[in-house]
Structures are given as structure tokens and as C-alpha cells.
Scaffold this motif. Structure first.
Motif, mmCIF file in Angstrom:
data_model
loop_
_atom_site.group_PDB
_atom_site.id
_atom_site.type_symbol
_atom_site.label_atom_id
_atom_site.label_comp_id
_atom_site.label_asym_id
_atom_site.label_seq_id
_atom_site.Cartn_x
_atom_site.Cartn_y
_atom_site.Cartn_z
ATOM 1 N N SER A 259 0.839 -1.037 0.050
ATOM 2 C CA SER A 259 0.217 -0.132 0.168
ATOM 3 C C SER A 259 0.838 1.297 -0.070
ATOM 4 C CB SER A 259 -0.957 0.014 1.244
ATOM 5 O OG SER A 259 -1.653 -1.150 1.106
ATOM 6 N N GLY A 260 2.289 1.027 0.039
ATOM 7 C CA GLY A 260 3.082 2.245 -0.195
ATOM 8 C C GLY A 260 3.166 3.055 1.254
ATOM 9 N N VAL A 261 2.945 2.261 2.261
ATOM 10 C CA VAL A 261 3.422 2.903 3.553
ATOM 11 C C VAL A 261 4.821 3.283 3.710
ATOM 12 C CG1 VAL A 261 3.014 2.847 6.095
ATOM 13 C CG2 VAL A 261 1.225 2.158 4.444
ATOM 14 N N PRO A 262 5.246 4.222 4.067
ATOM 15 C CA PRO A 262 6.703 4.430 4.328
ATOM 16 C C PRO A 262 7.250 4.109 5.639
ATOM 17 C CG PRO A 262 5.673 6.476 4.121
ATOM 18 C CD PRO A 262 4.708 5.505 4.162
ATOM 19 N N GLU A 263 8.510 4.052 6.021
ATOM 20 C CA GLU A 263 9.170 3.812 7.372
ATOM 21 C C GLU A 263 8.438 2.702 8.065
ATOM 22 O OE1 GLU A 263 8.744 7.887 9.185
ATOM 23 O OE2 GLU A 263 8.308 8.432 7.119
ATOM 24 N N LEU A 264 8.198 1.820 7.284
ATOM 25 C CA LEU A 264 7.745 0.475 8.006
ATOM 26 C C LEU A 264 8.663 -0.105 8.966
ATOM 27 C CD1 LEU A 264 5.726 -1.829 5.277
ATOM 28 C CD2 LEU A 264 5.014 -0.613 7.175
ATOM 29 N N SER A 265 8.187 -0.190 10.064
ATOM 30 C CA SER A 265 9.025 -0.786 11.348
ATOM 31 C C SER A 265 8.194 -2.049 11.998
ATOM 32 C CB SER A 265 9.473 0.384 12.322
ATOM 33 O OG SER A 265 8.320 0.665 13.155
ATOM 34 N N ARG A 266 9.162 -2.721 12.919
ATOM 35 C CA ARG A 266 8.618 -3.684 13.618
ATOM 36 C C ARG A 266 7.322 -3.034 14.373
ATOM 37 N NH1 ARG A 266 11.399 -8.526 14.790
ATOM 38 N NH2 ARG A 266 10.793 -8.498 16.800
ATOM 39 N N ASP A 267 7.822 -2.008 15.131
ATOM 40 C CA ASP A 267 6.921 -1.580 16.039
ATOM 41 C C ASP A 267 5.751 -0.969 15.313
ATOM 42 O OD1 ASP A 267 8.454 -1.598 18.128
ATOM 43 O OD2 ASP A 267 9.025 0.482 18.305
ATOM 44 N N LEU A 268 5.443 -0.407 13.949
ATOM 45 C CA LEU A 268 4.153 -0.211 13.322
ATOM 46 C C LEU A 268 3.718 -1.183 13.438
ATOM 47 C CD1 LEU A 268 2.642 2.099 12.091
ATOM 48 C CD2 LEU A 268 3.948 1.621 10.048
#
Lengths: 315, 315
Positions: B272-281
Motif C-alpha cells: 500500500s506504499g506505507v513508508p518507514e515500516l518498522s517492527r513497532d508499527l
């Protein structure tokens, strides 16, 4: 300074009995005090003298016995002669020390009818272990588990590591702020040159190069690898590559990506008790799927992996 | 000394055109000679002067032009001013040097109507990259791919690394035995302090501690991690957690292990193009599955991950 928060304490039953492996070093002394403050009353302190620290060993044992008494915990003290074990078996120091601990903890577990053993490993130990395993050729990154059943001297013992997310510095700072004493070097019951060099040379160098806290990074990276391994096990289940007789189903396997085939074959070989599993062996096993591949591949221990009538199985 | 065997050469078409990124250093000189001996005739030599080595740069460019001519290959020479780029953009040296190369290779690719670029990275570079990525917080272990499509300046370019399984020493030994010359230091077009310290300090120290060839170990460990990632992608497909409208299906997700849920959500957010994907998110996103969890979680860029009527989707 507030008492460090240990997530495991929130869910663990206070009514159960726990064995605790206590060397007398800072980490295990912190664990024991934290257990006591958190209201764990049925704890058996287990201290093994590996026979590797000469005179200092006796001091460690006395220190741990006094500590246990001061907290109202019973104490089991054992003594092993790891050097003699090495002379006898030719094992490495690491293996001999581990076997001695396993035998001791298994005896404690039997005597106190308690299958649970608390160990004081923390996040810095974990980073060291991850790097150590990497240097020994682990598959991906792998460290110690927070909960893990180990066979010790033929007895399954559930090893619990409540401090695995804690940093050594946090534990030390708390001990100092509480004026709690510990035995210097007592935790180095495994004076393994390579591991000490990892701790004292490699981890600081890598942190310096990365300008980041490599211990935290390694812990997170290993968590990711653990997740991937859980996903792999689930994928093997979904692949459903076994027939009702428990043999690998060739037509089904052929519908799967190479990597999933590999995971299924690895799992089949492992659960069939094939020793010395390597990537090479699994790769050779997969040649049985090739149309022009061989009909059989030799396995260690005089066993053979054979393809016949659309099935792959061990004979 | 026999010509090193390059597995990629066996299957690659000699009738196609290839761009080859040639710095003039030992690795890329070896690649070019090996291509020539293996019968690749339609190769365009591409050499970029990053403007970082002063006078020596001009010597590198002349050397590469002569080498190309001696093998009968056309040569494209480019010149960038990476220091000026850094002053302008504030980017790191690594980023600026990469952008300069990408722009140059994209231009070569357009001019010669060739989407394939051969690069001379070998197993020692790979070990360094794996460690470097680990120090930057990669998920598990990851290195360079033998085949990888990269977007360069808006143009997809297929990067091929035929030497990725070769050791630097093998290549050097072959060059010496064939009396082939190269430009010393020319391959250090990326004089990045941290990477040089990994190569010159960290890898030798780790090999010394392990008493094993850590480069080979890291390469194998990264291969395993790559396999696990392929299995993860397959598991996400099998999980079939999307409804026909492409939203996450909550009842279906709830039947899956936490780690597979996590992989499905990560994949959904990524595509979906979500930036800055992290484990936390991703962990916060998964709270939408809890019976008493929140109905929405904020995403970067003013978007929201919402649960409604048994579906999770981005609004």
C-alpha cells in the motif's frame, strides 16, 4: 532507582516452584533479588562449582549459600571437575562445562520435583551468543530462547530466561543503587577464550564502526530471524507434503517453490532422526525431484533416501 | 592456472548485449577478461569517475579505455562530481556516490538500449555487505542479490553479479597467473570509512576469533536468510488474508499464528506504499485484531489503518 520491570514476572505464577541457576556473579545475583522482591517464594537456588576457579570457587559457593539463606531460599551446591571430564572424554571446555551443568541441574530437578529452571542470561549475553552462533555457521541468526525445553541428562527441563530483554548495565546499575554485593568473575564459569574475545573485542569494535548499539541491533535482528523460522514451520504445515503413510508426496512437492521443498525435506529428515543435517545434504535430497535425477541418495548412518512410485522416503 | 568457473556463464546468452561496470580495480578487470574468454562479444564497458581520487582518476579512466579497446569492447566514460553533489544535497557520501552511478548507468542503458548491467561484486564484498546491513539494523541477514532489478534514475536496470560466489583471492590469483594488470585502489570508488573498517578490522578479527573463514560462513548464513524470506512470501500467499476488495480479512487473520499475521500486515502495508515500516508499527497495527484493541492506528503520512466490519484497511 526503581526495580527493573521484568515482563515475564507479570504472567508467571508465584505458586509454582522454580529452580534458579546462581553463579554468584552480578547477573544471577540480580535475578535472585528481583525474584524475591517480586514475591516468588518457592525458589531453589542451584549453584555448581565447575572446579575451574581454584580457591575462588569455594568463596563463590559460600557467598551463594549465604545469599540464599538471607532470602529464605534453600540452596543446592554441587561440585564438578570439568578438567577431569575433559581429560577423560576429550570434549571441549564448553561441552564439558555444559554437560556438568546439565547433570547437576537434572539432579536438582529430580530431587525437588521441579521441571523449571531460571537462568540469568541477559541481552548482552544474547548478542554475544548470536554472534558466536553466526561464527559457528548457524542458519540465519539465532540466539537463546526466552523459554526452551532442554534435555538434561535424559530429563526434560524447561529453561526460562526472564532477563533476556534486560541490558547488563541496567542490572548492574540497579545492584549498585541497592548496595547489593556480588562475586566478581563468578559468572565467568565458562572462561572460553573465543566468547571472551567476542565480548571484549568484537562487540565493542562493531559498535564503534556502526556508531550504534550493536547489542540492541543483534537482539532485534535475531527476533526477526526467530519469526521467520516460525513462519517456516507454518509454511511446512501448509505445504502438506506428507502422504497418509508419512512419506513425502512427489507430485505435491513439485507444485511448491524450491525453498519450500527444501524446508519440507529438511523437516522430514529431521523428524526422521537423520543426524548431521546440512544444506548440502538437503540439496542432494532434492535432486530426487528432478525428472532425470537419481532414484536414491545416501544419508548418514547407512540409511538411504529413496524415490519410488511418486513418494520419497527413508529405507 | 585454469580460468575460474563462473556458474552464471553457463546459462547466460552470448547473443545478448551486456553493460559492465568497470572501475579498473582487480575485481572488475577480472570480470571483463573472464567475460571475453567466455565468448561474450557484445559488452559495453561503463566507467564512471566519481571525482573522488583526484589525478589518479584520469589514470583509471585511461586504463579502462585501453583495456576495453584491447578486448574489442566499446567504452563509455562518465565523470561525476560527488563532492559537489554532497554539498548540494547534504546526502552522505554513500548515497551521493550511488546516485551518481545510477544516473550514469541509466544513461548508458538508454543509449545502448540494454537493460542488463554486470557488476563485479564477489563473496568478500558480500560478507562485508552482510555485516554492514546487520550493523544498520537489517531484518535477519541480507546481502546483495546475484540478480536484482534496480530502479536507476527512473529506469529499471537488471543488475547481474556473476562473481558473487567467487572469493577475492581466487580472482587475484588468476589475474597474477595470467599477468593481467589492474589499477590499485581503483575499486575503492566508495572510500567509506565504516566499510573499510569492516573489511580491514572487523572481518579479520571475527575470522581470527572463530578460527574459521567468516566470509564463507556469512555468505552461507545470508543464503539461508534469503530462503527464509522466499518461504515467508509463499506463506503470505497461502495465508490468503485479503478479501476480494484487497482489504485484510479479520476472521481469516485470526486463524493464523501471530508471526504470519505480522508478515501479512507487513506485506499489506508495504504494497500500500506505507513508508518507514518498522517492527513497532506492524506490532501496533496488529492490536487492531485484539477484541479489546483500538479501532484505528495512525500511519506515517497522515494515513490511518482502520478496522471496520471485520476488515482492516487504510483510509
Amino acid at each position: 532507582m526503581p526495580v527493573p520491570e521484568i515482563p515475564w514476572f507479570q504472567s508467571a505464577s508465584r505458586r509454582r516452584r522454580y529452580l534458579a541457576g546462581i553463579s554468584g556473579g552480578a547477573d544471577s545475583v540480580a535475578l535472585l533479588h528481583l525474584l524475591h522482591r517480586a514475591g516468588f517464594r518457592d525458589v531453589v537456588v542451584c549453584h555448581l562449582d565447575h572446579g575451574l576457579r581454584g580457591q575462588a570457587s569455594a568463596g563463590d559457593a559460600r557467598f551463594v549459600e549465604k545469599l540464599a539463606a538471607s532470602l529464605g531460599y534453600p540452596c543446592e551446591s554441587g561440585k564438578a571437575d570439568v578438567q577431569a571430564m575433559i581429560r577423560e572424554t576429550g570434549d571441549s571446555l564448553e561441552t564439558a562445562a555444559r554437560d556438568a551443568r546439565h547433570a547437576f541441574f537434572a539432579a536438582c530437578s529430580r530431587k525437588h520435583r521441579c521441571p523449571r529452571l531460571l537462568l540469568a542470561h541477559h541481552a548482552d549475553d544474547q548478542a554475544e551468543t548470536i554472534l558466536w552462533n553466526l561464527l559457528r555457521g548457524s542458519r540465519g541468526l539465532s540466539g537463546m530462547r526466552a523459554e526452551q525445553v532442554l534435555q538434561m541428562d535424559g530429563k526434560p527441563v524447561e529453561c526460562l530466561r526472564p532477563l533476556l530483554t534486560m541490558r547488563r548495565d541496567e542490572l548492574l546499575a540497579w545492584l549498585v543503587s541497592e548496595k547489593i554485593a556480588w562475586r566478581e568473575d563468578a559468572s565467568n564459569a565458562e572462561p572460553i577464550a573465543a566468547r571472551n574475545r567476542l565480548r571484549n573485542e568484537a562487540l565493542p569494535l562493531l559498535s564503534d564502526i556502526a556508531r550504534r548499539d550493536i547489542t540492541a541491533l543483534l537482539n532485534r535482528a535475531a527476533d526477526s530471524s526467530d519469526e521467520l523460522r516460525v513462519i517456516e514451520r507454518w509454511a511446512v504445515e501448509q505445504a502438506a507434503a506428507l502422504d497418509p503413510q508419512g512419506r513425502l508426496h512427489v507430485p505435491r512437492l513439485r507444485t511448491l517453490p524450491r525453498e519450500v521443498q527444501s524446508a519440507c525435506l529438511y523437516d522430514y529428515l529431521r523428524t526422521s532422526g537423520v543426524p548431521e543435517l546440512s544444506r548440502d545434504l538437503v540439496a542432494r535430497g532434492l535432486t530426487l525431484l528432478d525428472a532425470d535425477g537419481p532414484p536414491a541418495v545416501n544419508l548418514p548412518g547407512d540409511r538411504v533416501l529413496r524415490r519410488r512410485a511418486g513418494r520419497i522416503f527413508i529405507v
